[in-house]
Design a protein around this motif. Structure first.
Motif, short mmCIF file in Angstrom:
data_model
loop_
_atom_site.label_atom_id
_atom_site.label_comp_id
_atom_site.label_asym_id
_atom_site.label_seq_id
_atom_site.Cartn_x
_atom_site.Cartn_y
_atom_site.Cartn_z
N MET A 207 -3.99 -22.10 -11.63
CA MET A 207 -4.02 -20.85 -10.87
C MET A 207 -4.49 -21.09 -9.45
O MET A 207 -3.93 -20.54 -8.48
CB MET A 207 -4.92 -19.84 -11.58
N VAL A 208 -5.54 -21.91 -9.27
CA VAL A 208 -6.06 -22.21 -7.94
C VAL A 208 -4.99 -22.89 -7.09
O VAL A 208 -4.81 -22.57 -5.91
CB VAL A 208 -7.32 -23.08 -8.04
N GLU A 209 -4.26 -23.85 -7.68
CA GLU A 209 -3.23 -24.57 -6.94
C GLU A 209 -2.13 -23.61 -6.47
O GLU A 209 -1.64 -23.72 -5.35
CB GLU A 209 -2.62 -25.67 -7.82
N VAL A 210 -1.75 -22.68 -7.31
CA VAL A 210 -0.70 -21.73 -6.93
C VAL A 210 -1.16 -20.83 -5.80
O VAL A 210 -0.43 -20.61 -4.82
CB VAL A 210 -0.25 -20.90 -8.15
N PHE A 211 -2.38 -20.32 -5.88
CA PHE A 211 -2.89 -19.47 -4.81
C PHE A 211 -3.00 -20.24 -3.50
O PHE A 211 -2.81 -19.67 -2.42
CB PHE A 211 -4.24 -18.87 -5.20
N ARG A 212 -3.30 -21.52 -3.57
CA ARG A 212 -3.36 -22.35 -2.36
C ARG A 212 -1.99 -22.53 -1.73
O ARG A 212 -1.88 -22.69 -0.52
CB ARG A 212 -3.94 -23.72 -2.69
N CYS A 213 -0.96 -22.50 -2.55
CA CYS A 213 0.40 -22.74 -2.05
C CYS A 213 1.03 -21.51 -1.41
O CYS A 213 2.07 -21.62 -0.75
CB CYS A 213 1.30 -23.24 -3.18
N VAL A 214 0.45 -20.34 -1.62
CA VAL A 214 1.04 -19.12 -1.06
C VAL A 214 1.00 -19.18 0.46
O VAL A 214 -0.02 -19.55 1.05
CB VAL A 214 0.28 -17.88 -1.57
N GLN A 215 2.09 -18.84 1.09
CA GLN A 215 2.17 -18.92 2.54
C GLN A 215 1.27 -17.89 3.19
O GLN A 215 0.86 -16.91 2.60
CB GLN A 215 3.61 -18.73 3.01
N GLU A 216 0.97 -18.15 4.46
CA GLU A 216 0.10 -17.26 5.22
C GLU A 216 0.76 -15.89 5.40
O GLU A 216 1.98 -15.79 5.50
CB GLU A 216 -0.22 -17.87 6.59
N GLN A 217 -0.08 -14.87 5.49
CA GLN A 217 0.37 -13.49 5.69
C GLN A 217 1.54 -13.14 4.78
O GLN A 217 2.62 -12.75 5.22
CB GLN A 217 0.75 -13.28 7.16
N ALA A 218 1.30 -13.27 3.49
CA ALA A 218 2.29 -12.89 2.49
C ALA A 218 1.74 -11.75 1.64
O ALA A 218 0.52 -11.54 1.57
CB ALA A 218 2.64 -14.09 1.60
N VAL A 219 2.64 -11.03 1.02
CA VAL A 219 2.24 -10.00 0.05
C VAL A 219 2.26 -10.66 -1.33
O VAL A 219 3.32 -11.02 -1.84
CB VAL A 219 3.20 -8.80 0.09
N VAL A 220 1.09 -10.86 -1.91
CA VAL A 220 0.97 -11.47 -3.23
C VAL A 220 1.04 -10.36 -4.27
O VAL A 220 0.16 -9.49 -4.31
CB VAL A 220 -0.34 -12.26 -3.37
N ARG B 23 -3.61 -12.59 3.90
CA ARG B 23 -2.95 -12.30 2.63
C ARG B 23 -3.21 -10.86 2.18
O ARG B 23 -4.32 -10.35 2.29
CB ARG B 23 -3.45 -13.26 1.55
N ILE B 24 -2.16 -10.19 1.70
CA ILE B 24 -2.28 -8.84 1.14
C ILE B 24 -2.02 -8.95 -0.36
O ILE B 24 -0.91 -9.27 -0.78
CB ILE B 24 -1.29 -7.86 1.79
N LEU B 25 -3.03 -8.73 -1.16
CA LEU B 25 -2.91 -8.80 -2.61
C LEU B 25 -2.58 -7.42 -3.15
O LEU B 25 -3.34 -6.46 -2.93
CB LEU B 25 -4.21 -9.32 -3.23
N VAL B 26 -1.45 -7.30 -3.82
CA VAL B 26 -1.04 -6.03 -4.42
C VAL B 26 -1.02 -6.20 -5.93
O VAL B 26 -0.27 -7.02 -6.47
CB VAL B 26 0.35 -5.59 -3.92
N MET B 27 -1.86 -5.45 -6.62
CA MET B 27 -1.91 -5.47 -8.08
C MET B 27 -1.40 -4.13 -8.60
O MET B 27 -1.72 -3.08 -8.03
CB MET B 27 -3.33 -5.73 -8.57
N THR B 28 -0.64 -4.16 -9.67
CA THR B 28 -0.14 -2.93 -10.28
C THR B 28 -0.65 -2.84 -11.71
O THR B 28 -0.88 -3.85 -12.37
CB THR B 28 1.39 -2.88 -10.28
N THR B 29 -0.84 -1.63 -12.18
CA THR B 29 -1.27 -1.40 -13.55
C THR B 29 -0.81 -0.03 -14.01
O THR B 29 -0.74 0.93 -13.21
CB THR B 29 -2.80 -1.52 -13.68
N ASN B 30 -0.50 0.06 -15.29
CA ASN B 30 -0.18 1.35 -15.90
C ASN B 30 -1.40 1.99 -16.55
O ASN B 30 -1.33 3.15 -16.97
CB ASN B 30 0.91 1.17 -16.96
N HIS B 31 -2.49 1.22 -16.64
CA HIS B 31 -3.68 1.70 -17.35
C HIS B 31 -4.92 1.34 -16.53
O HIS B 31 -5.52 0.28 -16.71
CB HIS B 31 -3.77 1.08 -18.75
N LEU B 32 -5.29 2.22 -15.64
CA LEU B 32 -6.43 1.97 -14.77
C LEU B 32 -7.72 1.82 -15.57
O LEU B 32 -8.60 1.03 -15.21
CB LEU B 32 -6.56 3.11 -13.76
N ASP B 33 -7.86 2.56 -16.67
CA ASP B 33 -9.10 2.54 -17.44
C ASP B 33 -9.33 1.20 -18.14
O ASP B 33 -10.44 0.92 -18.58
CB ASP B 33 -9.08 3.67 -18.47
#
Length: 412
Positions: free
Chosen positions: A260-273, A314-324
């Motif tokens: 997981m750390v390696e993948v996050f390191r590979c994300v390009q600058e100023q991307a929407v994750v 980086r802009i991290l966008v997380m989605t969920t159907n169940h906030l609780d």
């Protein structure tokens, strides 16, 4: 005393005299031999500029293609690498410079280009990231600025479609191109998209303010709501308007925190994750805090908000159907800077959407009434019902039916 002893030895030993003369002559010869190299090195240091472009930079591919096209050698560099991406559902291959040295000519300036693997400081890495080193001879800072501006302009022209990077658990990614999403095609409450876009535009242009205040330059967005309300479409449209790539990361694919750390390191600058259905990625923290695929909850928090987390816009966008179902530690301020509920349909929003996107469908208002009668009306249901009608736009006047191009329909 020592001087007298040295003079006595030199006068009495011709062998010592000859050895000393040879040593001095050898030293002088070495200095004279390396003098041209030193002069050349000084001139290079004084008159050249070196530009480094890392693979994480959003314009890396454009730098590579730009320099490849301007290689002095006929037909480009000697070593070429096949690079692929997906466009309109088909794999498109291009040839770019591989790990090699070559010369290029840019705006009348000679450039020595070196494409190599980035040094990982002796640490083992699951990924092989690349680095472009461009040495511009007899150039000034202004020449470097012109080169960077030309590549940026090229990127703006080429990227007329949305770039989406699909990452695997080893840090590699496949880039696909999809149509950019116009906000007018979203079925959302009036003003919702504009308010989110304005906040993100402020963030993207505030790097100096973040650094001055000591705040990491990254932003977290949580989109929550019923299934089918358009959370992913909203993220897609925001990335299209901001001109950013989308990096899709599936947490369930990882088998360890290291991956997981390696993948996050590979994300390009100023991307929407984009991380979808984040509530399904982890077990409850009191149950061990481990994700089903072997990723720890604390490891994920460190990736998005730890000391080693990127501060590159980086802009991290997380989605969920169940906030609780989300742990309070994940959605606290600082990790989630903007929390948006994407609601179910309101009648006025549904009617506005139908009139805006499907004005040629005569039965659109009947479809709206039918969908609004449901217990939980959502944009996904409305769009599905509208496309079941005769929704294709009519042919232009004077054009035969056979000559009318079929509209592109995205298939799930």
């Amino acid at each position: 005393m020592l001087t007298e002893l040295f003079d006595k030895l030199m006068s009495q030993s011709p062998l010592l005299q000859g050895g000393l003369i040879l040593m001095i002559a050898g030293w002088m010869g070495y200095q004279l031999r390396s003098l041209p190299e030193r002069i050349w090195g000084f001139c290079r240091w004084w008159t050249t500029r070196i530009v480094q472009v890392r693979e994480a930079h959003p314009h890396y591919e454009h730098w590579l293609a730009f320099l490849t096209e301007r290689a002095v050698r006929k037909d480009g560099p000697r070593t070429l690498e096949v690079r692929s991406n997906w466009e309109n559902g088909e794999a498109v291959s291009t040839l770019s410079a591989g790990t090699d040295d070559f010369w290029a000519r840019v705006h009348g300036k000679w450039c020595h280009v070196h494409v190599c693997r980035e040094d990982s400081d002796g640490k083992a890495s699951l990924t092989q990231r690349f680095l472009i080193v461009v040495e511009m001879l007899a150039s000034s800072r202004r020449d470097v600025r012109l080169l960077a501006d030309e590549v940026a302009k090229r990127a703006t022209v080429v990227e007329h479609r949305q770039l989406v990077d699909l990452y695997n658990r080893h840090g590699g990614c496949v880039t696909i191109k999809i149509p950019k999403r116009n906000p007018e095609t979203l079925c959302l409450p009036r003003g919702l998209f504009e308010s989110v876009e304005q906040r993100l535009c402020e963030f993207c242009g505030a790097r100096e303010q973040y650094e001055w205040a000591g705040i990491p330059w990254r932003f977290g967005v949580l989109l929550h709501g019923e299934p089918g309300t358009g959370k992913t479409s909203l993220a897609h449209s925001l990335a299209s308007r901001l001109g950013l790539r989308i990096a899709v990361i599936t947490l369930a694919d990882f088998e360890s925190d290291r991956e997981m750390v390696e993948v996050f390191r590979c994300v390009q600058e100023q991307a929407v994750v984009l991380i979808e259905d984040v509530d399904c990625a982890f077990r409850q923290r009191d149950g061990g805090g481990e994700a089903a695929a072997g990723v720890s909850f604390s490891g994920f928090l460190n990736c998005i908000d730890g000391v080693m987390a990127p501060q590159n816009g980086r802009i991290l966008v997380m989605t969920t159907n169940h906030l609780d179902r989300l742990d309070p530690a994940l959605v606290r301020p600082g990790r989630v800077d903007l929390r948006i509920e994407v609601p179910t349909l309101a009648r006025q929003d549904a009617s506005d959407y139908a009139d805006r996107v499907f004005p040629h469908v005569a039965s659109r208002h009947d479809v709206v009434n039918e969908v609004m009668a449901l217990e939980r009306p959502t944009p996904a249901v409305l769009i599905n019902r509208l496309t079941l009608q005769r929704w294709h736009r009519p042919a232009r006047a004077g054009a035969s039916e056979s000559s009318t191009p079929r509209p592109e329909i995205a298939r799930a």
